[in-house]
Design an enzyme around this catalytic site. Sequence first.
Site, PDB file in Angstrom:
ATOM      1  N   TYR A 103       0.848  -1.197  -0.051  1.00  0.00           N
ATOM      2  CA  TYR A 103      -0.072  -0.052   0.014  1.00  0.00           C
ATOM      3  C   TYR A 103       0.739   1.158  -0.039  1.00  0.00           C
ATOM      4  CZ  TYR A 103      -1.307   3.260   3.621  1.00  0.00           C
ATOM      5  OH  TYR A 103      -1.288   4.521   4.526  1.00  0.00           O
ATOM      6  N   GLY A 127       2.530   1.863  -3.469  1.00  0.00           N
ATOM      7  CA  GLY A 127       1.607   2.083  -4.478  1.00  0.00           C
ATOM      8  C   GLY A 127       1.179   3.463  -4.434  1.00  0.00           C
ATOM      9  N   CYS A 128       1.019   3.807  -3.078  1.00  0.00           N
ATOM     10  CA  CYS A 128       0.762   5.359  -2.848  1.00  0.00           C
ATOM     11  C   CYS A 128       1.535   6.360  -3.213  1.00  0.00           C
ATOM     12  CB  CYS A 128       0.434   5.515  -1.497  1.00  0.00           C
ATOM     13  SG  CYS A 128      -1.386   4.919  -0.985  1.00  0.00           S
ATOM     14  N   ARG A 129       2.962   5.854  -3.085  1.00  0.00           N
ATOM     15  CA  ARG A 129       4.130   6.724  -3.406  1.00  0.00           C
ATOM     16  C   ARG A 129       3.954   6.906  -4.978  1.00  0.00           C
ATOM     17  NH1 ARG A 129      10.611   4.904  -3.247  1.00  0.00           N
ATOM     18  NH2 ARG A 129      11.284   6.670  -4.459  1.00  0.00           N
TER      19      ARG A 129
END
Length: 422
Positions: free
Chosen positions: A383, A386-388
């Site tokens: 997570y 992926g958010c980065r």
Amino acid sequence: MKLAQIFETLVGDDLAVRITAYDGSTAGPEDAEYGLNLKTSRGTTYLVTAPGDLGLARAYVSGDLELIGAHPGDPYSALQALAADLKFSKPSPLEMAQVARAIGLEHFKLIPPPPQESLPRWRRFAEGLRHSRERDAEAIHYHYDVSNRFYELVLGESMTYTCAVYPNADATLEEAQENKYRLIFDKLNLQPGDRLLDIGCGWGGMVRYAARQGVHALGVTLSSEQAKWAQQAIEEQGLSKFAEVRFSDYRDVTETGFDAISSIGLTEHIGVANYPKYFGFMRDKVRTGGLILNHSITRPDNRSRSKAGPFIDRYVFPDGELTGSGTIISKMQDVSRLEVLHEENFRHHYAMTLRDWNANLVANWDEAVAEVGEGTARLWGLYMAGCRIGFERDIVQLHHVLATKMQLDGTTNLPLRPWWQP
């Protein structure tokens, strides 16, 4: 048709990554740096019954799908390579019939998801209506009451789970988090003896920073684990005279007349439809002439759907909603006597923050797994990485919006230009 070829059918045959599967099949270039390894039959069922990011997450979190060439605590580079390939197209009826014959109809029967998965939205009514007090409390409990020790391992000494503000590219995570609190404190023009309310205070980082400057700070959080940790830190650091953190819904705060209010990373949980009441609460709690700082993740436009996608909603932030900074500003302005003074975007800073959280998870991987289990640790690595990518590619942003509750005649005692250092 073999499993690797089925994957090609779903995502295209021009793969830049290597696909391997438990039936011995392969696809994609042999010399690829990164790849996917489908390890079990259960993983096939997850992928088939929930095509897209939800199925991939289920298979990955459960350990049935492996990212080759990446540490599970920081799969950022592998996700970057995969992001260009994993564009699920809708197979034709003929292709789906071929897939069904190849893998067997038993894989199309739903099976229980990994234990880390939250219920789908339509099944959460037992916890109350969306954004009711009961359901908000459950959503916060799901995400924030994982383990204080796990958060210490990931977040570092500051125990701050919001975007840092890096004074320079070489700053450490701790320096950047301290700088973030300094910036918010300065934007709010706080002085010794002032009163601050911090809504959704987490582990009390802003509260403790303000208390060290002689400001009386009250923080509230819906996470009992956060409140317990924060109060202990306040006592250990000798800040009890100035600081308090309560396990409470912010709507239950009875005190008024605060000199300033900060909301750091809470708006994402409020629900767009509730913004008028949310900002109205702040208006009613701050004194005339006081300042309000809202720090929140946003979308890059004001047209996109506000609800999170299935992976984020089921594995990260149940009931989370995001909208554009323009919507936040307009809702603040629509609430009587709130004047927006300043806003800025810290999108790149959040990508750097996530980079450093992933690095902490890698460095403390064995202890993190021992604390929460491998599935949960893998979920967090996935997570955050992926958010980065999302922040780097402007899929999401992070905005500060500073506002004031004006005098009735519209006058203000604030300086003519920004009074804080960036």
